[in-house]
Design an enzyme around this catalytic site. Structure first.
Site, PDB file in Angstrom:
ATOM      1  N   LEU A  18      48.292  81.199  47.096  1.00 56.70           N
ATOM      2  CA  LEU A  18      46.993  80.703  46.919  1.00 56.70           C
ATOM      3  C   LEU A  18      46.416  79.635  46.302  1.00 56.70           C
ATOM      4  O   LEU A  18      45.421  78.962  46.762  1.00 56.70           O
ATOM      5  CB  LEU A  18      46.323  82.218  46.543  1.00 56.70           C
ATOM      6  CG  LEU A  18      46.818  83.511  46.816  1.00 56.70           C
ATOM      7  CD1 LEU A  18      46.058  84.694  46.429  1.00 56.70           C
ATOM      8  CD2 LEU A  18      46.576  83.370  48.674  1.00 56.70           C
ATOM      9  N   ASP A  37      51.415  73.839  37.288  1.00 52.67           N
ATOM     10  CA  ASP A  37      52.566  75.074  37.514  1.00 52.67           C
ATOM     11  C   ASP A  37      53.718  75.114  36.555  1.00 52.67           C
ATOM     12  O   ASP A  37      53.383  74.049  35.709  1.00 52.67           O
ATOM     13  CB  ASP A  37      53.228  74.715  39.147  1.00 52.67           C
ATOM     14  CG  ASP A  37      53.315  76.424  39.690  1.00 52.67           C
ATOM     15  OD1 ASP A  37      52.451  76.688  40.276  1.00 52.67           O
ATOM     16  OD2 ASP A  37      54.570  76.895  39.280  1.00 52.67           O
ATOM     17  N   ASP A  58      53.298  76.412  31.084  1.00 53.79           N
ATOM     18  CA  ASP A  58      53.268  77.808  30.891  1.00 53.79           C
ATOM     19  C   ASP A  58      51.902  78.350  30.532  1.00 53.79           C
ATOM     20  O   ASP A  58      51.953  78.365  29.295  1.00 53.79           O
ATOM     21  CB  ASP A  58      54.566  78.395  30.445  1.00 53.79           C
ATOM     22  CG  ASP A  58      54.515  80.040  30.433  1.00 53.79           C
ATOM     23  OD1 ASP A  58      53.608  80.873  30.895  1.00 53.79           O
ATOM     24  OD2 ASP A  58      55.749  80.551  29.866  1.00 53.79           O
ATOM     25  N   VAL A  59      51.107  78.978  31.404  1.00 49.69           N
ATOM     26  CA  VAL A  59      49.904  79.240  30.895  1.00 49.69           C
ATOM     27  C   VAL A  59      49.808  80.303  29.760  1.00 49.69           C
ATOM     28  O   VAL A  59      48.819  80.574  29.213  1.00 49.69           O
ATOM     29  CB  VAL A  59      49.123  79.579  32.004  1.00 49.69           C
ATOM     30  CG1 VAL A  59      48.489  78.477  32.933  1.00 49.69           C
ATOM     31  CG2 VAL A  59      49.352  80.829  32.795  1.00 49.69           C
ATOM     32  N   SER A 166      42.275  90.963  41.278  1.00 51.44           N
ATOM     33  CA  SER A 166      42.848  91.707  42.597  1.00 51.44           C
ATOM     34  C   SER A 166      42.288  92.994  42.654  1.00 51.44           C
ATOM     35  O   SER A 166      41.742  93.722  41.983  1.00 51.44           O
ATOM     36  CB  SER A 166      44.484  91.895  42.023  1.00 51.44           C
ATOM     37  OG  SER A 166      45.137  92.937  42.919  1.00 51.44           O
ATOM     38  N   TYR A 179      50.524  95.168  35.769  1.00 48.76           N
ATOM     39  CA  TYR A 179      49.745  94.394  36.876  1.00 48.76           C
ATOM     40  C   TYR A 179      48.058  94.847  36.812  1.00 48.76           C
ATOM     41  O   TYR A 179      47.154  94.236  36.688  1.00 48.76           O
ATOM     42  CB  TYR A 179      50.232  94.621  38.415  1.00 48.76           C
ATOM     43  CG  TYR A 179      49.854  93.260  39.255  1.00 48.76           C
ATOM     44  CD1 TYR A 179      50.253  92.158  38.926  1.00 48.76           C
ATOM     45  CD2 TYR A 179      48.736  93.854  40.109  1.00 48.76           C
ATOM     46  CE1 TYR A 179      49.810  91.132  39.912  1.00 48.76           C
ATOM     47  CE2 TYR A 179      48.372  92.775  41.028  1.00 48.76           C
ATOM     48  CZ  TYR A 179      48.693  91.520  40.862  1.00 48.76           C
ATOM     49  OH  TYR A 179      48.438  90.479  41.711  1.00 48.76           O
ATOM     50  N   LYS A 183      45.163  92.753  35.659  1.00 45.29           N
ATOM     51  CA  LYS A 183      43.784  92.474  36.443  1.00 45.29           C
ATOM     52  C   LYS A 183      42.579  93.000  36.079  1.00 45.29           C
ATOM     53  O   LYS A 183      41.387  92.137  36.193  1.00 45.29           O
ATOM     54  CB  LYS A 183      44.198  92.782  37.977  1.00 45.29           C
ATOM     55  CG  LYS A 183      45.300  91.886  38.472  1.00 45.29           C
ATOM     56  CD  LYS A 183      45.146  90.439  38.433  1.00 45.29           C
ATOM     57  CE  LYS A 183      46.015  89.604  39.393  1.00 45.29           C
ATOM     58  NZ  LYS A 183      45.873  88.227  39.063  1.00 45.29           N
TER      59      LYS A 183
END
Ligand SMILES: NC(=O)c1ccc[n+]([C@@H]2O[C@H](COP(=O)([O-])OP(=O)(O)OC[C@H]3O[C@@H](n4cnc5c(N)ncnc54)[C@H](O)[C@@H]3O)[C@@H](O)[C@H]2O)c1
Length: 272
Positions: A18, A37, A58-59, A166, A179, A183
């Protein structure tokens, strides 16, 4: 074609999926795009295809994010108009046991049987490390990058932040505690930051995609026909279904839109 003309945009996790499609559409709409990235070579390969810049980090690591923004300031002369916090993981990366479990689940579902296990294991199987990595990449990453972006955007008195949520941020998927929590946190973060930064003409919104065909959902392939059948529009989404939502939110067409969640999901999940 010029919906983002003259804008400078950073898209995290944009080497593929995405993020890459968002970066591509942003560039076509006239933006100068910086592709982030984990891996510099992968980010560079995508950046090359759209005439953009590449920055690795790495965020989930605050110090790395600070270093990336120092590099970004050098590239852009200290300006940033759009940040897309897109980097994310499913937790199933490289997990062959998960692929086998998904195949079994799909078989059971197609045979009309009640599934005996959940998509990605239950809460008793989630390790501390898995939990922290999931929250770290999604929620810490969104916070660290937004904080750095705000340090540029507040003095600028303008800016735009798009966070990748999401449908799992509001729909509870069995086996998805980490997850779904990450989100859901992103959606709360989006609303609070939108309210806080509105006074500086900075808009903050979220996108909550449904099931979209990328490398992330590739392990779910045996379930794709079932997911398509459960979706009123009859298919899984394509990366462009999300990229155009990001273009809209980042453009002046959405100049009265802030603190909102836009959910391209084919009707699989109808919320709000
Ligand atoms: N594909 C879907 O169906 C779907 C649905 C809802 C939400 N999302 C969200 O959309 C975003 C993109 O998903 P995708 O399907 O393109 O996934 P993907 O796995 O295809 O791409 C994710 C990219 O993020 C990068 N990345 C991962 N961790 C990172 C980190 N710590 N720092 C920097 N980059 C990192 C990866 O290297 C990869 O290039 C994610 O936040 C995901 O949770 C995807």
């Amino acid at each position: 074609m010029d919906r983002l003309a003259g804008k400078i945009a950073l898209v995290t996790g944009a080497a593929r999926g995405l993020g890459a499609q968002i970066a591509r559409r942003f560039a076509e709409e006239g933006a100068t795009v910086i592709v982030n990235d984990l891996n510099l070579a992968a980010a560079e390969a995508t950046a090359k295809t759209l005439g953009g810049h590449a920055l690795a980090c790495d965020v989930s690591d605050a110090a790395s994010v600070t270093r990336m923004f120092a590099e970004l300031r050098e590239i852009t002369g200290g300006r940033l108009d759009v940040l897309v916090n897109n980097a994310g993981i499913s937790g199933m990366e490289g997990d062959n046991a998960a692929r086998a479990r998904i195949a079994r689940l799909a078989e059971q579902a197609l045979a009309g049987e009640q599934p005996e296990e959940s998509l990605s294991g239950g809460i008793t199987d989630v390790s501390d490390a898995q939990w922290h990595r999931m929250i770290g990449v999604h929620l810490d990453g969104t916070f660290f990058c937004s904080r750095e972006a705000a340090r540029i955007m507040i003095p600028q008195k303008s800016g735009n932040i798009v966070n990748m949520g999401s449908i799992m941020g509001t729909f509870g998927r069995p086996g998805g505690t980490a997850y779904c929590s990450a989100k859901a946190g992103i959606l709360g973060f989006t609303r609070a930051l939108a309210h806080e930064l509105a006074a500086h003409t900075i808009r903050v919104n979220a996108i909550a995609p449904g099931w979209i065909l990328t490398d992330m959902t590739d392990p779910l392939k045996p379930m794709h026909p079932m997911l398509a059948a459960q979706t009123p529009l009859g298919r899984l989404g394509e990366p462009d279904d999300i990229a155009w939502a990001a273009v809209y939110l980042a453009s002046d067409e959405a100049k009265f839109v802030t603190g909102q969640v836009l959910s391209p999901n084919g009707g699989w999940y109808m919320s709000q």
